[in-house]
Design an enzyme around this catalytic site. Structure first.
Site, PDB file in Angstrom:
ATOM      1  N   HIS A  52      -7.731  -5.665  -0.139  1.00 35.36           N
ATOM      2  CA  HIS A  52      -6.507  -4.713   0.226  1.00 35.36           C
ATOM      3  C   HIS A  52      -5.926  -5.403   1.487  1.00 35.36           C
ATOM      4  O   HIS A  52      -6.350  -5.672   2.416  1.00 35.36           O
ATOM      5  CB  HIS A  52      -6.779  -3.335   0.181  1.00 35.36           C
ATOM      6  CG  HIS A  52      -5.554  -2.601   0.312  1.00 35.36           C
ATOM      7  ND1 HIS A  52      -4.790  -2.329  -0.556  1.00 35.36           N
ATOM      8  CD2 HIS A  52      -5.208  -1.832   1.398  1.00 35.36           C
ATOM      9  CE1 HIS A  52      -4.049  -1.346  -0.181  1.00 35.36           C
ATOM     10  NE2 HIS A  52      -4.011  -0.983   0.980  1.00 35.36           N
ATOM     11  N   GLU A  87      -9.158  -4.874  -4.422  1.00 39.57           N
ATOM     12  CA  GLU A  87      -8.522  -3.899  -3.304  1.00 39.57           C
ATOM     13  C   GLU A  87      -9.475  -2.977  -2.829  1.00 39.57           C
ATOM     14  O   GLU A  87      -9.356  -3.149  -1.499  1.00 39.57           O
ATOM     15  CB  GLU A  87      -7.505  -3.069  -4.308  1.00 39.57           C
ATOM     16  CG  GLU A  87      -6.344  -3.832  -4.723  1.00 39.57           C
ATOM     17  CD  GLU A  87      -5.245  -4.025  -3.937  1.00 39.57           C
ATOM     18  OE1 GLU A  87      -5.301  -3.689  -2.829  1.00 39.57           O
ATOM     19  OE2 GLU A  87      -4.262  -4.242  -4.525  1.00 39.57           O
ATOM     20  N   SER A  90       0.803  -1.128   0.140  1.00 37.47           N
ATOM     21  CA  SER A  90       0.124   0.109   0.066  1.00 37.47           C
ATOM     22  C   SER A  90       0.910   1.125  -0.128  1.00 37.47           C
ATOM     23  O   SER A  90       1.824   1.397  -0.957  1.00 37.47           O
ATOM     24  CB  SER A  90      -0.929  -0.026   1.300  1.00 37.47           C
ATOM     25  OG  SER A  90      -1.960   0.768   1.167  1.00 37.47           O
TER      26      SER A  90
END
Length: 507
Positions: free
Chosen positions: A411, A318, A194
């Site tokens: 995610h 995600e 990320s």
């Protein structure tokens, strides 16, 4: 090779401890505390210490909202500007040759996060891969990623890209010291997820980071994240206003404000920018023409990025996680319309047509995922593959519980098998409806690829490199498989879209 947990570094002696099959050191300073007159300044050298430093416990996390440094139910790490530390894990057994080094950069939107999170402990990577694992803290929020250099003066300088400079300083510490922990300074892999993935793609185009690492892994990187000096200056003025100061009193206010006051103004600015440009964050590296000289994707295309082997990829779903976090990504039709309005309206019809069922929820979430993670990662992969070995993946694995919850391969989910945490709290929770053996299988394969890459610059032989036009991509699932050009209609639809990150240049 370390024979005990007492190590002599370039700055002084540190005392860690043995935990099972590994030796661990926590919160070793890699730069001077950025406090008092060092606030808003690039990281400075550590003052060497005379007595042995106790490195058996975690100290402070970077300043952030307290919930961001949660370590468990009701357990929070202390927050402080004195946070520039790193952690080391090494196998307890001796080795005749230096071990590969893996340096992890945590995520959290450059707003929250800590290297003390148990998920990131790196123990299983060190044990299974015979590597030395390093994780770091770096400055977050306004103290690390809001560019306030327009308020700099010769007498009271403010530098740009402080969080990025911290990461470079940590890598410089690795070069100076990791041999004492049994690591090979000539075989360093950086990896992150990320915002940590963006840190990896940013370090790849940061001149000061050249030679400090030799392979890179970018997981779910919003690789387009960067903004120009004009946006930076405008947001800096807004920030000062939200801090309750004026342009003439800005420098004094920035010196005197408490971390809590700085953070409150940051959250107000965060909301203001989200309204202005959906999906855009004010906390990103800034194109300052010096330390971070140009737009990242332009550097990859030009071949001026560091030409080291790269693994890059995203998760299949995600943004299903961000659907539960208001305004974090453009995942609602109104936000998506606003996003195209302020970026590139000419491609809107083409993109929307590539997502059947739009504007339904599923299609909107997919657009939020792809504009933030998939499209930028493809941009980087296809550009870097012309200059250095590149490997692309998509993480598809999800347990029955995650699918039923509407999350799927969301995610950060890949961190569980990567760090071998399938038997930890989160791993057990996500397999309540089954899938534990499949998760273990995914973990073995994923760790095998990441560790092989750290050792040699190549993953396992079953994963071919990403080249044009084949675009061979590893789908991480149970079982894993290689496919050609997955998500092709959507990839083509986004082609040429520069996003928020080039609004000024393309205006």
């Amino acid at each position: 090779m370390p024979s005990s947990a007492a190590i002599e570094t370039a700055d002084g002696r540190v005392q860690g401890r043995r935990e099972g099959g590994v030796l661990r050191w926590r919160s070793i300073p890699y730069a001077a505390p950025p406090v008092a007159n060092l606030r808003w300044r690039a990281p400075q050298s550590v003052t060497p210490w005379q007595n042995t430093l106790d490195a058996t416990r975690f100290r402070n996390a970077s300043c952030q909202p307290p919930w961001g440094a949660g370590l468990g139910v009701g357990k929070f790490q202390p927050l402080s500007e004195d946070c520039l530390t790193l952690n080391v894990v090494a196998p307890a057994d001796s080795s005749e040759r230096p071990r590969p080094v893996m340096v992890f950069v945590h995520g959290g939107g450059y707003l929250v996060g800590t290297s003390a999170l148990e998920l990131y402990n790196g123990i299983r990577l060190a044990e299974h891969g015979d590597i030395v694992f390093v994780s770091m803290n770096y400055r977050l929020g306004p103290l690390g990623y809001l560019d306030l250099s327009t308020f700099s003066t010769p007498e009271r300088p403010i530098e740009s890209n402080l969080g990025l400079r911290d990461q470079v300083a940590a890598l410089q510490w690795v070069q100076r010291n990791i041999a004492a922990f049994g690591g090979d300074p000539d075989n360093v892999t950086i990896f992150g997820e990320s915002a940590g993935g963006n840190a990896v793609t940013s370090l790849l185009v940061t001149p000061a980071a050249r030679g400090l690492f030799h392979r890179a892994i970018a997981q779910s990187s919003p690789a387009h994240w960067a903004h120009d000096k004009d946006d930076s200056a405008r947001w800096a003025e807004s920030y000062i206003e939200l801090l309750g100061a004026t342009t003439s009193s800005a420098r004094t206010a920035l010196e005197r404000a408490t971390p809590k006051e700085l953070g409150a103004a940051m959250m107000a600015l965060y909301r203001r920018v989200a309204d202005e440009i959906p999906g855009h964050f004010p906390l990103e590296p800034v194109i300052d023409g010096d330390y971070f000289p140009t737009w990242p994707v332009e550097a990859f295309r030009a071949g001026t990025a560091h030409r080291v082997p790269l693994i890059i990829g995203t998760n299949r779903r995600e943004s299903s996680l961000f659907a539960r976090i208001p305004d974090a990504l453009p995942t609602r039709p109104s936000m998506i319309a606003d996003m195209f309005r302020v970026t590139d309206p000419d491609v809107q019809d083409r993109v929307l047509a590539a997502y059947p069922g739009y504007p339904n929820r599923k299609a909107a979430l997919a657009i939020g995922s792809d504009v933030t993670f998939f499209h930028p990662s493809v941009d980087v992969a296809q550009a870097h593959s012309a200059h250095a070995p590149t490997y692309m993946y998509r993480f598809d694995f999800a347990t029955r519980l995650l699918n039923r919850a509407g999350l799927g391969a969301t995610h950060a989910m890949e961190l569980v098998p990567l760090f071998g945490a399938q038997d930890g709290v989160f791993g057990r929770a996500t397999t309540l409806l089954g899938g534990r053996s499949a998760l273990r299988s995914v973990s073995r394969n994923m760790q095998g690829n990441w560790l092989a890459f750290a050792r040699t610059g190549e993953p396992l032989p079953s994963w071919p490199s990403y080249t044009i036009p084949e675009r061979r991509t590893l789908l991480i699932d149970d079982p894993p498989r290689v496919v050609h050009d997955p998500h092709r209609p959507q990839r083509l639809a986004w082609e040429g879209y520069e996003g928020f990150y080039r609004r000024s240049a393309s205006a």
